[in-house]
Design a protein around this motif. Structure first.
Motif, PDB file in Angstrom:
ATOM      1  N   ALA A 165       0.832  -1.209   0.000  1.00 13.15           N
ATOM      2  CA  ALA A 165       0.000   0.000   0.000  1.00 13.15           C
ATOM      3  C   ALA A 165       0.869   1.262   0.000  1.00 13.15           C
ATOM      4  O   ALA A 165       0.582   2.227  -0.722  1.00 13.15           O
ATOM      5  N   VAL A 166       1.932   1.262   0.791  1.00 12.44           N
ATOM      6  CA  VAL A 166       2.836   2.419   0.839  1.00 12.44           C
ATOM      7  C   VAL A 166       3.480   2.636  -0.528  1.00 12.44           C
ATOM      8  O   VAL A 166       3.574   3.766  -1.012  1.00 12.44           O
ATOM      9  N   ILE A 167       3.910   1.573  -1.163  1.00  9.92           N
ATOM     10  CA  ILE A 167       4.529   1.691  -2.492  1.00  9.92           C
ATOM     11  C   ILE A 167       3.535   2.260  -3.499  1.00  9.92           C
ATOM     12  O   ILE A 167       3.870   3.162  -4.282  1.00  9.92           O
ATOM     13  N   LEU A 168       2.311   1.765  -3.494  1.00 10.79           N
ATOM     14  CA  LEU A 168       1.305   2.258  -4.438  1.00 10.79           C
ATOM     15  C   LEU A 168       0.978   3.732  -4.201  1.00 10.79           C
ATOM     16  O   LEU A 168       0.856   4.509  -5.158  1.00 10.79           O
ATOM     17  N   PHE A 169       0.829   4.145  -2.936  1.00  9.90           N
ATOM     18  CA  PHE A 169       0.544   5.549  -2.643  1.00  9.90           C
ATOM     19  C   PHE A 169       1.723   6.439  -3.018  1.00  9.90           C
ATOM     20  O   PHE A 169       1.540   7.524  -3.570  1.00  9.90           O
ATOM     21  N   SER A 170       2.927   5.981  -2.719  1.00 12.16           N
ATOM     22  CA  SER A 170       4.087   6.819  -3.056  1.00 12.16           C
ATOM     23  C   SER A 170       4.281   6.901  -4.561  1.00 12.16           C
ATOM     24  O   SER A 170       4.708   7.936  -5.073  1.00 12.16           O
ATOM     25  N   MET A 171       3.944   5.838  -5.306  1.00  9.41           N
ATOM     26  CA  MET A 171       4.018   5.926  -6.767  1.00  9.41           C
ATOM     27  C   MET A 171       3.012   6.947  -7.288  1.00  9.41           C
ATOM     28  O   MET A 171       3.297   7.676  -8.230  1.00  9.41           O
ATOM     29  N   GLN A 175       4.307  10.668  -9.082  1.00  7.34           N
ATOM     30  CA  GLN A 175       4.075  10.386 -10.487  1.00  7.34           C
ATOM     31  C   GLN A 175       4.898  11.340 -11.362  1.00  7.34           C
ATOM     32  O   GLN A 175       4.855  12.556 -11.170  1.00  7.34           O
ATOM     33  N   PRO A 176       5.634  10.828 -12.332  1.00  8.26           N
ATOM     34  CA  PRO A 176       6.433  11.723 -13.169  1.00  8.26           C
ATOM     35  C   PRO A 176       5.546  12.625 -14.041  1.00  8.26           C
ATOM     36  O   PRO A 176       4.401  12.315 -14.336  1.00  8.26           O
ATOM     37  N   ARG A 177       6.136  13.737 -14.460  1.00  8.45           N
ATOM     38  CA  ARG A 177       5.406  14.730 -15.261  1.00  8.45           C
ATOM     39  C   ARG A 177       4.936  14.128 -16.578  1.00  8.45           C
ATOM     40  O   ARG A 177       3.813  14.398 -17.017  1.00  8.45           O
ATOM     41  N   THR A 178       5.736  13.270 -17.194  1.00  9.30           N
ATOM     42  CA  THR A 178       5.346  12.668 -18.476  1.00  9.30           C
ATOM     43  C   THR A 178       4.109  11.790 -18.326  1.00  9.30           C
ATOM     44  O   THR A 178       3.252  11.755 -19.201  1.00  9.30           O
ATOM     45  N   LEU A 179       4.005  11.105 -17.201  1.00  4.59           N
ATOM     46  CA  LEU A 179       2.829  10.268 -16.962  1.00  4.59           C
ATOM     47  C   LEU A 179       1.590  11.132 -16.752  1.00  4.59           C
ATOM     48  O   LEU A 179       0.508  10.794 -17.232  1.00  4.59           O
TER      49      LEU A 179
END
Length: 195
Positions: A165-171, A175-179
């Motif tokens: 859950a921590v990994i998903l929230f931090s991703m 989130q990169p600008r291109t995404l």
């Protein structure tokens, strides 16, 4: 936190799938064995009753043939009264053989039904087999919860879910600008106009 609380028990059940299935199989075997023991005891009591009656009838036949004071006819030898007692004795022996064959047949039927996992046949024989259900599995899990290995695995699964859950929230947060540009609906519309 709520999703971890809800998901962790089911993940633990997946981790302990083999143990739960073994527990269910043990319960089935216990039910079958309990029924077999009660059936054998009941049939043995019936056979024992017939044996006692056979011994009594045999004693009565010996007394009738000897013509002693316990004789019904008072005559010495094998007369009509002795023949009637002999017929009764033969009937008892046949009944005992039949009961023994029935006992063997029922035990064989039970063992074959268990071997082939034929639950309708077991139900027909009078053996109650609980179907696999969440409640039944929870009973088995409750037995497993008494073991330390269960709790170690449960804690490990909860830790894994928290890390995930921590990994998903931090991703999502990083989130990169291109995404962000890729998922922008405004830019998607302009791309469609361009093509």
């Amino acid at each position: 936190a709520l999703s971890i609380y809800i998901t962790a028990p089911y993940m633990t059940q997946i981790a302990f799938k083999a143990d739960i299935e073994n527990g269910i199989q043990n319960r089935y075997q216990e039910a079958v064995n309990a029924y077999k023991v009660s059936l054998i005891k009941e049939m043995d009591n019936e056979i024992e009753r017939i044996q006692v009656k056979t011994e009594q009838t045999n004693t009565k036949l010996q007394a009738e043939i000897s013509g002693g004071k316990n004789s019904q006819s008072g005559m010495h030898g094998f007369g009509p009264s002795a023949q009637a007692i002999q017929n009764e004795l033969n009937d008892l022996k046949n009944e005992q053989i039949t009961k023994q064959a029935m006992k063997t047949k029922k035990i064989t039927e039970i063992e074959q039904a268990v071997e082939h996992a034929d639950y309708p046949a077991l139900r027909a024989l009078g053996i109650r087999i609980d179907k696999d259900s969440p409640v039944f599995r929870n009973e088995i899990v409750a037995e497993l919860e008494k073991k330390e290995a269960f709790w170690q695995t449960e804690i490990g699964i909860r830790a894994f879910l928290v890390i995930l859950a921590v990994i998903l929230f931090s991703m999502k947060l990083m989130q990169p600008r291109t995404l962000k540009l890729y998922y922008s609906s405004l830019l998607q519309e302009k791309w469609n106009l361009y093509c």
